[in-house]
Enzyme design. Structure first.
Site, PDB file in Angstrom:
ATOM      1  N   GLU A  89      -9.712  -2.066   5.399  1.00 27.11           N
ATOM      2  CA  GLU A  89     -10.373  -1.808   6.671  1.00 27.11           C
ATOM      3  C   GLU A  89     -11.611  -2.698   6.835  1.00 27.11           C
ATOM      4  O   GLU A  89     -12.120  -3.260   5.861  1.00 27.11           O
ATOM      5  CB  GLU A  89     -10.788  -0.330   6.745  1.00 27.11           C
ATOM      6  CG  GLU A  89      -9.640   0.662   6.610  1.00 27.11           C
ATOM      7  CD  GLU A  89      -8.858   0.846   7.896  1.00 27.11           C
ATOM      8  OE1 GLU A  89      -8.949  -0.013   8.795  1.00 27.11           O
ATOM      9  OE2 GLU A  89      -8.142   1.859   7.993  1.00 27.11           O
ATOM     10  N   ASN A 121      -7.648  -3.184  14.379  1.00 24.62           N
ATOM     11  CA  ASN A 121      -9.025  -3.504  13.998  1.00 24.62           C
ATOM     12  C   ASN A 121      -9.098  -4.678  13.027  1.00 24.62           C
ATOM     13  O   ASN A 121     -10.146  -4.927  12.430  1.00 24.62           O
ATOM     14  CB  ASN A 121      -9.718  -2.268  13.394  1.00 24.62           C
ATOM     15  CG  ASN A 121      -9.029  -1.767  12.123  1.00 24.62           C
ATOM     16  OD1 ASN A 121      -8.050  -2.356  11.656  1.00 24.62           O
ATOM     17  ND2 ASN A 121      -9.546  -0.679  11.562  1.00 24.62           N
ATOM     18  N   HIS A 140      -7.296  -5.032  10.218  1.00 22.68           N
ATOM     19  CA  HIS A 140      -7.033  -4.743   8.804  1.00 22.68           C
ATOM     20  C   HIS A 140      -5.720  -5.368   8.350  1.00 22.68           C
ATOM     21  O   HIS A 140      -4.797  -5.572   9.151  1.00 22.68           O
ATOM     22  CB  HIS A 140      -7.080  -3.241   8.514  1.00 22.68           C
ATOM     23  CG  HIS A 140      -5.909  -2.439   8.987  1.00 22.68           C
ATOM     24  ND1 HIS A 140      -6.046  -1.343   9.809  1.00 22.68           N
ATOM     25  CD2 HIS A 140      -4.583  -2.539   8.741  1.00 22.68           C
ATOM     26  CE1 HIS A 140      -4.860  -0.810  10.039  1.00 22.68           C
ATOM     27  NE2 HIS A 140      -3.947  -1.523   9.414  1.00 22.68           N
ATOM     28  N   ASP A 157       0.818  -1.213   0.000  1.00 24.97           N
ATOM     29  CA  ASP A 157       0.000   0.000   0.000  1.00 24.97           C
ATOM     30  C   ASP A 157       0.853   1.263   0.000  1.00 24.97           C
ATOM     31  O   ASP A 157       2.064   1.218   0.151  1.00 24.97           O
ATOM     32  CB  ASP A 157      -0.941   0.006   1.217  1.00 24.97           C
ATOM     33  CG  ASP A 157      -0.259  -0.471   2.495  1.00 24.97           C
ATOM     34  OD1 ASP A 157       0.941  -0.192   2.665  1.00 24.97           O
ATOM     35  OD2 ASP A 157      -0.916  -1.127   3.318  1.00 24.97           O
TER      36      ASP A 157
END
Length: 244
Positions: free
Chosen positions: A143, A136, A138, A67
């Site tokens: 996400e 979380n 990811h 990313d």
């Protein structure tokens, strides 16, 4: 999934570096999928040390990062292009023409993402994909959502991810709100996946990834369906997982 327990961050980093170096030794022209963030830095330092001693040769390796922040130039100190150069590529004998990161400087999200999908597919997808995991759940910048993503795409970062990444910026207002990321399906095309995790803040996400339901609300849970995944985590990150 195979879970490898590490004592602490340094032990985790050595174990991850051992797996990556074995891949490079067995297939000198392998394709590596790489990750950024604080978690893999120790493994990159270990690999660089071995490379400088002549124990691990990156001269034929090609790499594809997960990313990049949207809107940052390649030489921006907060970009992942810059991160990879300063934390890894500048310290090993890799041909930097064979290193690839999504082009966050391209404002045309559709074009940037399609081009990255094209070159990753042309490379045959990673022989080994290194991942971290967010608090979380990811992976990359995928996400929690109501569906699993496919190819590279532009994402709006959640507040928790912005807060987690703000430690790397002078001000939270400077943290980009969007990023280009490989999709979950692209990640799953890797032949082997190695996930590194450390610290108690990751404990719930690691538990849900390994033992929870497969749901896009925890993107990492999809890795339960891959047939070659190794989780390398320290005792704190594995605190909620059953001892095996």
């Amino acid at each position: 999934m195979k879970i490898v327990r590490a004592r602490d961050y340094d032990d985790m980093s050595r174990k991850v570096a051992n797996i990556i170096s074995a891949q490079v030794i067995l297939k000198p022209d392998c394709v590596l999928g790489l990750a950024t963030g604080s978690t893999p830095i120790g493994a990159y330092r270990q690999l660089a040390g071995w490379n400088q001693k002549g124990d691990c040769d990156f001269s034929q390796v090609s790499t594809y990062n997960l990313d990049e922040y949207r809107g940052l130039s390649h030489d921006d100190p907060q970009s992942y292009h810059y991160f990879m150069k300063t934390n890894f590529f500048d310290h090993v004998n890799i041909d930097q023409a064979n290193t690839h990161v999504p082009d966050g400087s391209n404002p045309d999200a559709d074009a940037a993402c399609k081009e990255y999908d094209r070159i990753v597919a042309a490379a045959g997808y990673p022989d080994l994909q290194l991942l971290g995991i967010g608090n979380n759940g990811h992976i990359g910048f995928n996400e929690p959502d109501d569906h699993f993503s496919k190819g590279t795409h532009c994402v709006n970062l959640t507040e928790s991810t912005i807060q987690a990444n703000s430690r790397l910026f002078d001000r939270i207002e400077d943290v980009p709100r969007q990023a280009y990321t490989m999709g979950v399906q692209t990640i799953m095309f890797a032949k082997m996946i190695v996930i590194a995790a450390n610290g108690s803040a990751k404990a719930q996400a690691v538990h849900d990834m390994c033992y929870g339901p497969v749901t896009p609300q925890c993107p990492a849970s999809i890795l339960q369906l891959h047939d070659n995944v190794v989780v390398v985590a320290d005792e704190a990150a594995l605190a909620l997982c059953p001892a095996e």
